[in-house]
Design an enzyme around this catalytic site. Sequence first.
Site, PDB file in Angstrom:
ATOM      1  N   GLN A 159      31.902   0.318  49.607  1.00  0.00           N
ATOM      2  CA  GLN A 159      31.006  -0.593  48.917  1.00  0.00           C
ATOM      3  C   GLN A 159      30.596   0.421  47.956  1.00  0.00           C
ATOM      4  O   GLN A 159      30.067   0.871  48.866  1.00  0.00           O
ATOM      5  CB  GLN A 159      30.646  -1.689  49.396  1.00  0.00           C
ATOM      6  N   GLY A 160      30.279   0.913  47.010  1.00  0.00           N
ATOM      7  CA  GLY A 160      29.609   2.066  46.308  1.00  0.00           C
ATOM      8  C   GLY A 160      28.508   1.386  45.207  1.00  0.00           C
ATOM      9  O   GLY A 160      29.267   1.799  43.634  1.00  0.00           O
TER      10      GLY A 160
ATOM     11  N   SER B 228      25.011   0.537  45.499  1.00  0.00           N
ATOM     12  CA  SER B 228      23.181   1.393  45.812  1.00  0.00           C
ATOM     13  C   SER B 228      23.885   3.284  45.716  1.00  0.00           C
ATOM     14  O   SER B 228      24.699   3.603  45.775  1.00  0.00           O
ATOM     15  CB  SER B 228      22.955   1.530  47.272  1.00  0.00           C
TER      16      SER B 228
ATOM     17  N   SER C 122      28.550   2.127  53.832  1.00  0.00           N
ATOM     18  CA  SER C 122      29.834   1.383  55.415  1.00  0.00           C
ATOM     19  C   SER C 122      31.034   1.789  55.800  1.00  0.00           C
ATOM     20  O   SER C 122      31.971   1.617  54.927  1.00  0.00           O
ATOM     21  CB  SER C 122      29.362   0.048  55.975  1.00  0.00           C
TER      22      SER C 122
ATOM     23  N   GLU D 104      28.867 -12.713  48.871  1.00  0.00           N
ATOM     24  CA  GLU D 104      28.680 -11.439  49.557  1.00  0.00           C
ATOM     25  C   GLU D 104      26.898 -12.396  49.651  1.00  0.00           C
ATOM     26  O   GLU D 104      27.147 -13.270  52.036  1.00  0.00           O
ATOM     27  CB  GLU D 104      27.055 -10.605  48.824  1.00  0.00           C
TER      28      GLU D 104
END
Lengths: 368, 368, 398, 398
Positions: C129-130, C132, C164, C248
């Site tokens: 996931q990109g 932040s 992650s 989420e």
Amino acid sequence: MIKFTDEQSMLLETAADFCRNHGPIEKVRASLDADDIDRGLWQEMSDLGWLGINVPEEYGGLGLDISSIVPVVESMGRYLLGSPYVSSVLVAECLASCGSDSQRSEWLPKIVAGTIGTFALTEEDGSWVLDDIEAVGTVSDQTLHLTGTKMFVTDADVADLIIASVKIDGAVRLVLIERNQIPPGNLSREVVIDQTRRSFRLNLDGIEISASQVLAGSDLKAIELNSMLMLCAEMSGGLTGVLQVIVEYLNTRKAFNRLIGSYQSLKHPSADIVLSLEAAKSHLYYAATLVSDGDDNAETAIRMAKAQASEAFAFAGDRAVQFHGGFGFTFECDAQLFLRRALWCQYQHGDENYHCRLLEPLLLDQAV
Amino acid sequence: MIKFTDEQSMLLETAADFCRNHGPIEKVRASLDADDIDRGLWQEMSDLGWLGINVPEEYGGLGLDISSIVPVVESMGRYLLGSPYVSSVLVAECLASCGSDSQRSEWLPKIVAGTIGTFALTEEDGSWVLDDIEAVGTVSDQTLHLTGTKMFVTDADVADLIIASVKIDGAVRLVLIERNQIPPGNLSREVVIDQTRRSFRLNLDGIEISASQVLAGSDLKAIELNSMLMLCAEMSGGLTGVLQVIVEYLNTRKAFNRLIGSYQSLKHPSADIVLSLEAAKSHLYYAATLVSDGDDNAETAIRMAKAQASEAFAFAGDRAVQFHGGFGFTFECDAQLFLRRALWCQYQHGDENYHCRLLEPLLLDQAV
Amino acid sequence: MTEKELVEFRAEVAAWFRDNAPDDPGFLLPETFMEVGTDEQFEFLRDWQHKVYEAGYLGMAWPKEYGGGGRPQILQDIATQEMAKARVPFMTNTIGLNWAGPLILKMGREEDKKRYIKNILSAEDIWCQGFSEPDAGSDLGNSQCRAVRDGDEYVLNGSKIWTSLGTYARHMILLARTSTEGSNKYAGLSYFLAPMNVPGIDPKPIQKLTGEYGFCQTYFDNARIPADCLMGQEGEGWNIAMVTLTFERGATGGQAGGISSMELTVNDVVELARRVKRNGKPAIEDPDVRRQLVNFLIESKSNRLMGVRSTIPALASEWPTAVMMSGKLRASELNRRLSRFALSMLGANAARFVSDEATDGGKWQRGYFNAFSATIGGGTSQIQKNIIGERVLGLPKD
Amino acid sequence: MTEKELVEFRAEVAAWFRDNAPDDPGFLLPETFMEVGTDEQFEFLRDWQHKVYEAGYLGMAWPKEYGGGGRPQILQDIATQEMAKARVPFMTNTIGLNWAGPLILKMGREEDKKRYIKNILSAEDIWCQGFSEPDAGSDLGNSQCRAVRDGDEYVLNGSKIWTSLGTYARHMILLARTSTEGSNKYAGLSYFLAPMNVPGIDPKPIQKLTGEYGFCQTYFDNARIPADCLMGQEGEGWNIAMVTLTFERGATGGQAGGISSMELTVNDVVELARRVKRNGKPAIEDPDVRRQLVNFLIESKSNRLMGVRSTIPALASEWPTAVMMSGKLRASELNRRLSRFALSMLGANAARFVSDEATDGGKWQRGYFNAFSATIGGGTSQIQKNIIGERVLGLPKD
């Protein structure tokens, strides 16, 4: 896991409306330390059939179980209403399970019709262990001579019957004392922290009742757990009420040119309070469900609910006073009414330390 | 009530300067999990005479009492310095009070000159009660055969002497093990939470020492209290260090266009931390004063200091990580170094629950 | 399906997990997908997910044509419950299973569904996931990572943080800025299903406070990705990200199912208290430990009961969104305090760290440190309390 | 004076208080001057202060020519300590003894000193304070109460709140606005030593949350006071108020001495724990009570030791003002929690209130409620923490 029937939903809706209408805070304030209960309110409750909700149908009640009372009491708690409702309902519950046939036939229909009942259990040392008493009943012929003193007998002056705990031949028994069996002067008003409560000291010395007024059963634990369930309902309602008071003030009052609700030092504890309310309400209806199901875990659920709500409501009351600043320090501010209610509820039938210690064996010492 | 001599003031000033110079955090980081102690640092400490502060003058020391070490250790704690200083000083203190004349004459001058000492007390179950041990010493002729395992023996690989507790004929005694008496393979490095500590497991099996290496005295309580006083000094220094880290970040980092230190949810806990630091420092120097005076209340003061500082430092370390946000979650952020130090100190010689329970009889059950 | 069929299915799943639970690998496993720090951990977990998928207990309710099971959601729920009960390792492709997968199924093109879904389930393609960025704080609207259209490619520059599985991932759901104009900072954001194996994309592992790895900072240096990686239209990134975040939070359904972490429960800590010694005695006999355990049991019961009660409309409180909006805050703070407390039961051994000599290999100490990832990530607890104060209670903004 | 003389003096004072401590009046006494709610309480306390002054143990270090003792401060300190130890009632004219008196001695005119000081000590003239206003919040600079010069008088309009002893006071230290112009809101304030027995000054008792009285809201309706009541010059009010507040905080010396409240100590609560039953057993035997008492003993020891340590410059921390700036916060919050805790030891009897049947007449319940006066008054605890964060730690303002 939590059940809530349509019947209960309807009752909740009626109760919420009723209590909102009877609960403007001015009316509550006018009732503080009053000499008599609000007779009009009592009549209306009786007319609504609320005094018979948990009374078996054969005695004119609705035949529901005690947990059905929860939404009614929660609504009352929300608006700080005071009345002998809870004690009367609990007396009916106790008679239904511990009374003789004739005691049930005599009293249950009367309670449904508005006769007031209450308990005389606690004694001077304030112990929460209900069989830890010193009052005595001595039988001679068919008469029972009572001695001892009871505390925190709510609405004793207007009660038609009082169920008291005494030791007879060394065993704790429940006896039913009628109003006209109490000599004048044996009742004296107590000053208690929650001014919506009308509490009395009952001197048993000199009271003589018939041996037939001893109840067949003496299930003190049932009384304790049912009372606690009602206290939890009051506390859940009270938490809602006090949080409304807090939120309203935080959205109105300014300091240093900002609404005080914008300060995290007030906002964050308020967030904690709403979460504690959500928890309290959840424990409450879970415990009610287990009681209704006759589940063995009801005791654990009730003690958990009592522990959690006692701490949460007392915290909310304390913060409510603090967050109102100077105004919070005045009698005029409603925060103190809730704080006083919270302290009453917390110290009836045991606070969080007491119940957490009792929960230890229930939760930790059994096979996982 | 709190005494602090000019002599101690001077020592404090020197120590603060010394540790500031040796304590840039990069140097500390470079030392984490190192294979050897910082020999240069050790030599300098020795040159400054710090290893003889509490050693009697007849053995080449300054002849001050153990509490004089406090400002030195506090300064080291401020900068997270790691070294065998505390263990060596405590070994000297123990030898001075429990050792025989010949043991004192042999070892004390060496320690003053830089010989490293450490303790082997704790065993596998991690009990904080120092006489709750299973290691055994069996005498045959003039030889003592040791068995058992010791944990958390700091700097054991570089120590010239280790004072270990073992049971001899059922009684707990202290024995002095020399470096060359430990077979290769009996020492293994432990992974501990505070990476500035070099901790070892010491297998006693197969170690044979002379019966003359048993110490005359075995005052475990003195060891415990002195060790705790040193831990309190480390924690007081550590609290100062971690609060500096927090304050610096709160004055630098922005969120939603505001410096994060302007948010009360960070500002108020930081205020709590500075007050807990002030408390820790005060308890520390009070305890040091009572130790110096040989006051009977020293035990109470030390346990209070340990309980208060353990909780305060661990809280501060935890909040330091949290307040650094994402950066706080990285190894690169210094907050974790302090949190790790705090946890080490908290769980050496008992945490706040342990000491508060021990304080109960000391504080509550005596005549007021 | 009948009640009987469900009961039988549950028994079948339970049996499968009992029989197929992997053996102790001999190294300490991570407890969430954010903690996968070594190749051996990753491979072990990938193989395990693959096995569970092959057995049919993952993506059971996802459409059959893309690789799912095409069966009722209730079966997946049962399988997930049994997976949790069996305390087997978690499904490591969490971003794929819970975020990217549901999103693609809901909003993706047919070709995306065909291309990605099956490999998400089988762990063939790991997703990351990109969202932040290092300096953006908690507000995704501040994202600065650029995606500039150049022919049939986008050119990426900037960096993303807290990726992650970054070094193992084949794809990334990426929020990047395609425009610096527009009415507000949210308007210029676009959403990509980006490949990771492209020159100029460089995930660099970040060392965590535990000393281990599990997150990356992913750098983009003139990295070129095909233009058809764009999801939706340019400028729709913020909205798509918000949809992703509803997955989420688990507020809506649609996830593939399967546990995504080894959730620490109070019962785990009670069990620990029974077998460890604090100060020479079983921790469970220590009065302070006992009292704390009861408090934790009440608190965790509160959390479970809140979820149940809030589904009964008649029993909603006057602040009906409180339960939903506070889930992450309550769970993450309880977890932090609980793992912190677990440490305290170990006596002097609390001061150990990940190693054979530590109780349970040091998972309690590591668990406490890792707990901060949830009290910090996804909006710190402090921000969560602001949200509850403002959005639930209606208090004014700071 | 020699050490021996001091020891003898201490013995003499102790003996005097032992012999002269007043009998139990038969009604519950207030514990601070802010709680004097009935005439019988007031008269009892006024007479007691008078007696202590006549015995020479109040104002011992104030100049002899104005009615003080003209003796070394150390003697007054000893007398105050012994007064506290004897646990006799407090000196009720607190505003006079600790605020107005020291201020007049420091900054007043000769005629003021002659006129006011002796009667402050003897309790002949009770003083009250007029700083706070109902809508001004914690910032005195917002004061709106007006004082307009008219010939040789000032005409007062507005109101002041939290005037303790307002109905008994003969004088008030008053902060009022003489100008609405000036460079800032502080510049227009002036300071008065105002008489209370003037038409148009009306102190109305405020009922406290305890149900009792002790504070007033004082209304000014075209009240005329002599112009020479002005202290200093017009516009100097803010500065003089700040000097007054330094006396309040006790940061500087100069007060008359004598205890100004019946301070609740942890030892009082330990003593209570020994004699009350919680749930049928002595409270001191309850493990939760024991643990809490130890925590409180540590905390109160912290507070005492901080005061001592902070006087040793070599042992100052890196935030040397922390101890001084936090005195009120620490003491008031400890007091609130301690009295709250004391309640909890009483079992069901915790739910009583002021009455003969309550433990110690209900002082614990009342004490808890009254404790809020200090966590709220003089800047709430929340404001105190801001002050510590900003002025001690140097964090940015909200």
